[in-house]
Structures are given as structure tokens and as C-alpha cells.
Design a protein around this motif. Structure first.
Motif, PDB file in Angstrom:
ATOM      1  N   VAL A   1       0.831  -1.196   0.000  1.00  0.00           N
ATOM      2  CA  VAL A   1       0.000   0.000   0.000  1.00  0.00           C
ATOM      3  C   VAL A   1       0.868   1.250   0.000  1.00  0.00           C
ATOM      4  CG1 VAL A   1      -1.743   1.329   1.258  1.00  0.00           C
ATOM      5  CG2 VAL A   1      -1.921  -1.163   1.140  1.00  0.00           C
ATOM      6  N   GLY A   2       0.505   2.166  -0.847  1.00  0.00           N
ATOM      7  CA  GLY A   2       1.198   3.442  -0.903  1.00  0.00           C
ATOM      8  C   GLY A   2       0.230   4.594  -0.721  1.00  0.00           C
ATOM      9  N   TRP A   3       0.759   5.715  -0.292  1.00  0.00           N
ATOM     10  CA  TRP A   3      -0.013   6.955  -0.206  1.00  0.00           C
ATOM     11  C   TRP A   3       0.659   7.987  -1.115  1.00  0.00           C
ATOM     12  CZ3 TRP A   3      -4.517   8.095   2.473  1.00  0.00           C
ATOM     13  CH2 TRP A   3      -4.953   7.149   3.394  1.00  0.00           C
ATOM     14  N   PHE A   4      -0.169   8.683  -1.841  1.00  0.00           N
ATOM     15  CA  PHE A   4       0.289   9.746  -2.718  1.00  0.00           C
ATOM     16  C   PHE A   4      -0.560  10.985  -2.448  1.00  0.00           C
ATOM     17  CE2 PHE A   4       3.076   7.416  -5.672  1.00  0.00           C
ATOM     18  CZ  PHE A   4       2.779   6.122  -5.298  1.00  0.00           C
ATOM     19  N   ARG A   5      -0.084  12.118  -2.903  1.00  0.00           N
ATOM     20  CA  ARG A   5      -0.875  13.333  -2.762  1.00  0.00           C
ATOM     21  C   ARG A   5      -0.741  14.192  -4.017  1.00  0.00           C
ATOM     22  NH1 ARG A   5       2.631  16.327   2.050  1.00  0.00           N
ATOM     23  NH2 ARG A   5       4.458  16.898   0.774  1.00  0.00           N
ATOM     24  N   GLN A   6      -1.761  14.992  -4.219  1.00  0.00           N
ATOM     25  CA  GLN A   6      -1.767  15.849  -5.395  1.00  0.00           C
ATOM     26  C   GLN A   6      -2.428  17.169  -5.053  1.00  0.00           C
ATOM     27  OE1 GLN A   6      -3.650  14.124  -8.857  1.00  0.00           O
ATOM     28  NE2 GLN A   6      -2.433  15.399 -10.228  1.00  0.00           N
ATOM     29  N   SER A   7      -1.738  18.247  -5.358  1.00  0.00           N
ATOM     30  CA  SER A   7      -2.294  19.575  -5.158  1.00  0.00           C
ATOM     31  C   SER A   7      -2.519  20.199  -6.532  1.00  0.00           C
ATOM     32  CB  SER A   7      -1.386  20.429  -4.282  1.00  0.00           C
ATOM     33  OG  SER A   7      -0.048  20.296  -4.638  1.00  0.00           O
TER      34      SER A   7
ATOM     35  N   ARG B   1       0.904  14.110  -9.194  1.00  0.00           N
ATOM     36  CA  ARG B   1       0.714  13.283  -8.005  1.00  0.00           C
ATOM     37  C   ARG B   1       2.093  12.836  -7.517  1.00  0.00           C
ATOM     38  NH1 ARG B   1      -4.281   9.193  -8.087  1.00  0.00           N
ATOM     39  NH2 ARG B   1      -5.127  11.174  -8.803  1.00  0.00           N
ATOM     40  N   GLU B   2       2.322  13.000  -6.217  1.00  0.00           N
ATOM     41  CA  GLU B   2       3.638  12.688  -5.680  1.00  0.00           C
ATOM     42  C   GLU B   2       3.562  11.651  -4.564  1.00  0.00           C
ATOM     43  OE1 GLU B   2       5.545  16.074  -3.922  1.00  0.00           O
ATOM     44  OE2 GLU B   2       4.017  16.313  -2.367  1.00  0.00           O
ATOM     45  N   PHE B   3       4.618  10.886  -4.452  1.00  0.00           N
ATOM     46  CA  PHE B   3       4.727   9.847  -3.442  1.00  0.00           C
ATOM     47  C   PHE B   3       4.832  10.454  -2.054  1.00  0.00           C
ATOM     48  CE2 PHE B   3       5.925   6.026  -1.399  1.00  0.00           C
ATOM     49  CZ  PHE B   3       7.017   6.303  -0.606  1.00  0.00           C
ATOM     50  N   VAL B   4       4.157   9.835  -1.094  1.00  0.00           N
ATOM     51  CA  VAL B   4       4.235  10.265   0.302  1.00  0.00           C
ATOM     52  C   VAL B   4       4.867   9.174   1.167  1.00  0.00           C
ATOM     53  CG1 VAL B   4       2.921  10.967   2.339  1.00  0.00           C
ATOM     54  CG2 VAL B   4       2.221  11.767   0.055  1.00  0.00           C
ATOM     55  N   THR B   5       4.259   7.982   1.135  1.00  0.00           N
ATOM     56  CA  THR B   5       4.756   6.893   1.967  1.00  0.00           C
ATOM     57  C   THR B   5       4.253   5.570   1.417  1.00  0.00           C
ATOM     58  OG1 THR B   5       4.857   6.012   4.243  1.00  0.00           O
ATOM     59  CG2 THR B   5       2.793   7.055   3.553  1.00  0.00           C
ATOM     60  N   ALA B   6       4.920   4.489   1.789  1.00  0.00           N
ATOM     61  CA  ALA B   6       4.498   3.153   1.381  1.00  0.00           C
ATOM     62  C   ALA B   6       4.821   2.169   2.491  1.00  0.00           C
ATOM     63  CB  ALA B   6       5.194   2.735   0.088  1.00  0.00           C
ATOM     64  N   ILE B   7       4.034   1.103   2.530  1.00  0.00           N
ATOM     65  CA  ILE B   7       4.234   0.076   3.541  1.00  0.00           C
ATOM     66  C   ILE B   7       4.114  -1.290   2.879  1.00  0.00           C
ATOM     67  CG2 ILE B   7       1.787   0.100   4.224  1.00  0.00           C
ATOM     68  CD1 ILE B   7       2.840  -0.339   7.152  1.00  0.00           C
ATOM     69  N   SER B   8       5.002  -2.184   3.252  1.00  0.00           N
ATOM     70  CA  SER B   8       5.003  -3.517   2.665  1.00  0.00           C
ATOM     71  C   SER B   8       3.859  -4.352   3.214  1.00  0.00           C
ATOM     72  CB  SER B   8       6.340  -4.211   2.943  1.00  0.00           C
ATOM     73  OG  SER B   8       6.541  -4.371   4.336  1.00  0.00           O
ATOM     74  N   ARG B   9       3.729  -5.554   2.710  1.00  0.00           N
ATOM     75  CA  ARG B   9       2.563  -6.378   3.031  1.00  0.00           C
ATOM     76  C   ARG B   9       2.415  -6.644   4.524  1.00  0.00           C
ATOM     77  NH1 ARG B   9       2.644 -11.224   1.681  1.00  0.00           N
ATOM     78  NH2 ARG B   9       4.834 -11.521   1.137  1.00  0.00           N
TER      79      ARG B   9
END
Length: 132
Positions: A34-40, A45-53
């Protein structure tokens, strides 16, 4: 297939905290990165954080390192981002994304967790607005 629903966004002041949640449908959430991205507005859209399974690997963009913490509860099919010390430049729509990668245990290899093209499913997004 998995469906993702983000929640927890809102309007806060600089220095405040928020916790975003990404709730997923499906029975095999533990097979998804799962990843989180953000866009203004006007920006990509830019990468924020990611977490493995399993949560053993976590990665952060430099801009949020030390302020944001990602976690997951596979029993609840939910991923969280705790956002502290929010800044006006954190204002954006935040999206969670999932990738079905049962063969990827961690981010120590070559998996491109920071690329939008590495993810198969996306949520609708939740707005975060930080006033100065």
C-alpha cells in the motif's frame, strides 16, 4: 480485486495532526503493498509513503520523513497515516493505492514503491487542508 476508501482528511492549522485511514475490501489484504500519494492543484501526483505487506518495510518521501508514520492492521484491512506537525505545503488530496504483490516481502529489492505506475488500485482521495 480490491476497493479502497480513504477517510480522515479535513481542515487544520499548521502544527496540528491528522490521521488518515485507507480501508480495503477483499479477503487477502495482506498480499497488497500500500502506498499513499498526494496531489495539489497544478502539480503532479507525488509519493508520500508506502508500507510492505506485513509492515516490515516502510518508506517516506523526504518532505514528510520524521512527521508522518504509516502503519497497517491487516486484520482490519486498513492502512493508516499519522500526520504530525502539518505544514501548509502538506495541503493536497491524499490518495491510497494498492498493489497485489504476494512475492514482494519488503522494499529492500528493486520494487518501485514510489511510482504511481507500480500500483493497481486507487481510492477516491481525501482532502487535507493546512492553514497557516
Amino acid at each position: 480485486q480490491v476497493q479502497l476508501v480513504e477517510s480522515g482528511g479535513g481542515l487544520v492549522q499548521a502544527g496540528d495532526s491528522l490521521r488518515l485511514s485507507c480501508a480495503a475490501s477483499g479477503r487477502t489484504f495482506s498480499n497488497y503493498i500500500v502506498g499513499w500519494f498526494r496531489q495539489s492543484p497544478g502539480k503532479e501526483r507525488e509519493f508520500v509513503t508506502a508500507i510492505s505487506r506485513s509492515g516490515v518495510s516502510r518508506r517516506y518521501a523526504d518532505s514528510v520523513k520524521g512527521r508522518f508514520t504509516v502503519s497497517r492492521d491487516n486484520a482490519k484491512n486498513t492502512v493508516y497515516v499519522q500526520m504530525n506537525s502539518l505544514k501548509p505545503e502538506d495541503t493536497a488530496v491524499y490518495y491510497c493505492a494498492a498493489a497485489y504483490r504476494p512475492q514482494v516481502a519488503s522494499f529492500s529489492g528493486s520494487y518501485s514503491y514510489q511510482e504511481t505506475t507500480s500500483y493497481d488500485y486507487w481510492g477516491q482521495g481525501t482532502q487535507v487542508t493546512v492553514s497557516s
